[in-house]
Scaffold this active site. Structure first.
Site, PDB file in Angstrom:
ATOM      1  N   CYS A  41       0.992  -1.192   0.048  1.00 53.47           N
ATOM      2  CA  CYS A  41      -0.077   0.121  -0.039  1.00 53.47           C
ATOM      3  C   CYS A  41       0.735   1.284   0.006  1.00 53.47           C
ATOM      4  O   CYS A  41       1.948   1.271   0.145  1.00 53.47           O
ATOM      5  CB  CYS A  41      -1.022   0.026   1.321  1.00 53.47           C
ATOM      6  SG  CYS A  41      -1.873  -1.407   1.524  1.00 53.47           S
ATOM      7  N   CYS A  45      -2.786   5.058   2.631  1.00 50.44           N
ATOM      8  CA  CYS A  45      -3.873   3.967   2.532  1.00 50.44           C
ATOM      9  C   CYS A  45      -4.983   4.298   3.370  1.00 50.44           C
ATOM     10  O   CYS A  45      -4.535   4.346   4.695  1.00 50.44           O
ATOM     11  CB  CYS A  45      -3.501   2.665   2.508  1.00 50.44           C
ATOM     12  SG  CYS A  45      -4.648   1.344   2.012  1.00 50.44           S
ATOM     13  N   CYS A  72      -2.537  -3.263  -3.354  1.00 48.87           N
ATOM     14  CA  CYS A  72      -3.913  -2.900  -2.821  1.00 48.87           C
ATOM     15  C   CYS A  72      -4.860  -2.356  -3.621  1.00 48.87           C
ATOM     16  O   CYS A  72      -4.627  -1.307  -4.268  1.00 48.87           O
ATOM     17  CB  CYS A  72      -3.616  -1.945  -1.528  1.00 48.87           C
ATOM     18  SG  CYS A  72      -5.064  -1.389  -0.635  1.00 48.87           S
ATOM     19  N   CYS A  75      -5.946   1.763  -2.196  1.00 51.97           N
ATOM     20  CA  CYS A  75      -4.902   2.996  -2.516  1.00 51.97           C
ATOM     21  C   CYS A  75      -4.200   2.944  -3.683  1.00 51.97           C
ATOM     22  O   CYS A  75      -3.550   3.805  -4.051  1.00 51.97           O
ATOM     23  CB  CYS A  75      -4.142   3.169  -1.294  1.00 51.97           C
ATOM     24  SG  CYS A  75      -2.894   1.795  -1.142  1.00 51.97           S
TER      25      CYS A  75
END
Length: 358
Positions: A41, A45, A72, A75
């Site tokens: 991330c 995030c 992810c 994000c």
């Protein structure tokens, strides 16, 4: 032997950024991975922060993927989804530009392949304005171009897509910053008063209409400064008025010599709705502080419109009063400045000293 306790721990700084959900950490860009979930991330995030023992840090997406982690979905650390969104909004903008009349929100959203509410949110995040406002700015540009080419007002208004002249004359400041007739005449009929002085950063010129200061320029020869002013108002009558502008000039000269507080002057700001939002955000930056272009975009509710923010900063004609010098790059770089990066550096240093932060 060096004192190891005084050496900062980069992973500690990164962990602090993760906990703070800081999208632009002072320790520099990085990504973090969660070993229990197999994802990596951005530090900003919105997901719940992991436990420290389950966290690994990486310099970039390639390193995280090489270690077996996947991006992810929330994000978008690789920026792939953001790139798709940006391409869709660019296509929507191109459609608006090419259309004689503004396409409806439903038509734009369907063409982009998004639900209307989602498309509206993306459009505003990326461009900083709604599709309707963007369409209005397109019509205003068409009108301005037609008037500058010498078209009659009625023909220019109709050709730009306005239903009637009353829609333009009813709010001229929102459309062109002046009446269509004045725009057609290149400012003919308007009087721009000017005053000059020498300052700590070189020659200074201040220009003002009856509504307020419309130009502040410095660090170039007086002829060049007047040329900048005349380029914006090519047919206006430019008249020296040192007595009328004496107080304003004194304030600007004092600010350039030793700034102690934000420069406050009555202004005649002429720009699009988006530009004015950016300029108002610049005026809200506290004296002695700086913000990044991303910070400014966030503050006006358009976090993805970073490039548009930068363009609005560059189109600011009242430097110092609208302090575009307080906006810097994400990495702390001073980036460009109309009056030169060395002068931007000098201004910021003086403001920090004046605010007691030097």
């Amino acid at each position: 032997m060096p004192d190891t306790q005084s050496i900062p721990d980069p992973e500690a700084a990164r962990w602090d950024a993760v906990l703070a959900r800081d999208p632009s950490p002072a320790c520099g860009p990085f990504l973090y991975a969660v070993t229990t979930q197999g994802v990596f991330c951005r530090p900003g995030c919105p997901s719940r922060p992991p436990l420290r023992r389950n966290t690994r840090f990486f310099a970039d997406a390639a390193a995280a993927e090489a270690a077996g982690f996947r991006a992810c979905r929330r994000c978008d650390p690789k920026g792939e989804r953001a790139a798709l969104h940006a391409a869709a909004i660019r296509a929507a903008c191109d459609l608006i530009e090419a259309s004689e009349s503004l396409p409806g929100l439903a038509a734009l959203a369907d063409r982009a392949g998004y639900a209307r509410h989602h498309f509206l949110r993306l459009f505003k995040e990326i461009t900083g304005v709604t599709p309707h406002s963007y369409g209005q700015s397109v019509k205003a540009r068409r009108l301005q171009a037609a008037l500058a080419a010498g078209d009659r007002v009625a023909e220019a208004v109709a050709g730009a897509g306005y239903g009637s002249e009353s829609r333009v004359y009813g709010a001229p400041g929102q459309v062109l910053g002046m009446t269509p007739g004045a725009a057609r005449r290149g400012g003919a009929g308007e009087v721009i008063c000017t005053a000059t002085a020498m300052s700590a950063l070189g020659p200074l010129m201040v220009g003002a209409t009856e509504r307020g200061i419309c130009f502040i320029g410095f660090a170039e020869g007086f002829e060049a400064l007047e040329g900048d002013l005349r380029q914006r108002f090519p047919e206006a009558r430019v008249e020296p008025a040192p007595e009328a502008l004496a107080e304003a000039v004194r304030e600007v000269v004092a600010f350039l010599e030793e700034p102690k507080a934000a420069l406050a002057l009555p202004l005649d700001l002429r720009g699009t709705a988006f530009q004015r939002r950016v300029w108002e955000a610049l005026q809200a930056i506290p004296f002695g502080e700086t913000r990044t272009y991303s910070d400014v975009a966030q503050s006006i509710g358009a976090p993805r419109a970073v490039r548009a923010v930068a363009r609005a900063c560059a189109q600011n004609h009242v430097s110092l009063a609208v302090p575009c010098h307080r906006v810097i790059g994400r990495d702390g770089d001073l980036t460009g400045y109309r009056w030169g990066v060395p002068r931007k550096r000098a201004l910021l240093a003086k403001e920090r000293a004046g605010a007691g932060k030097g």
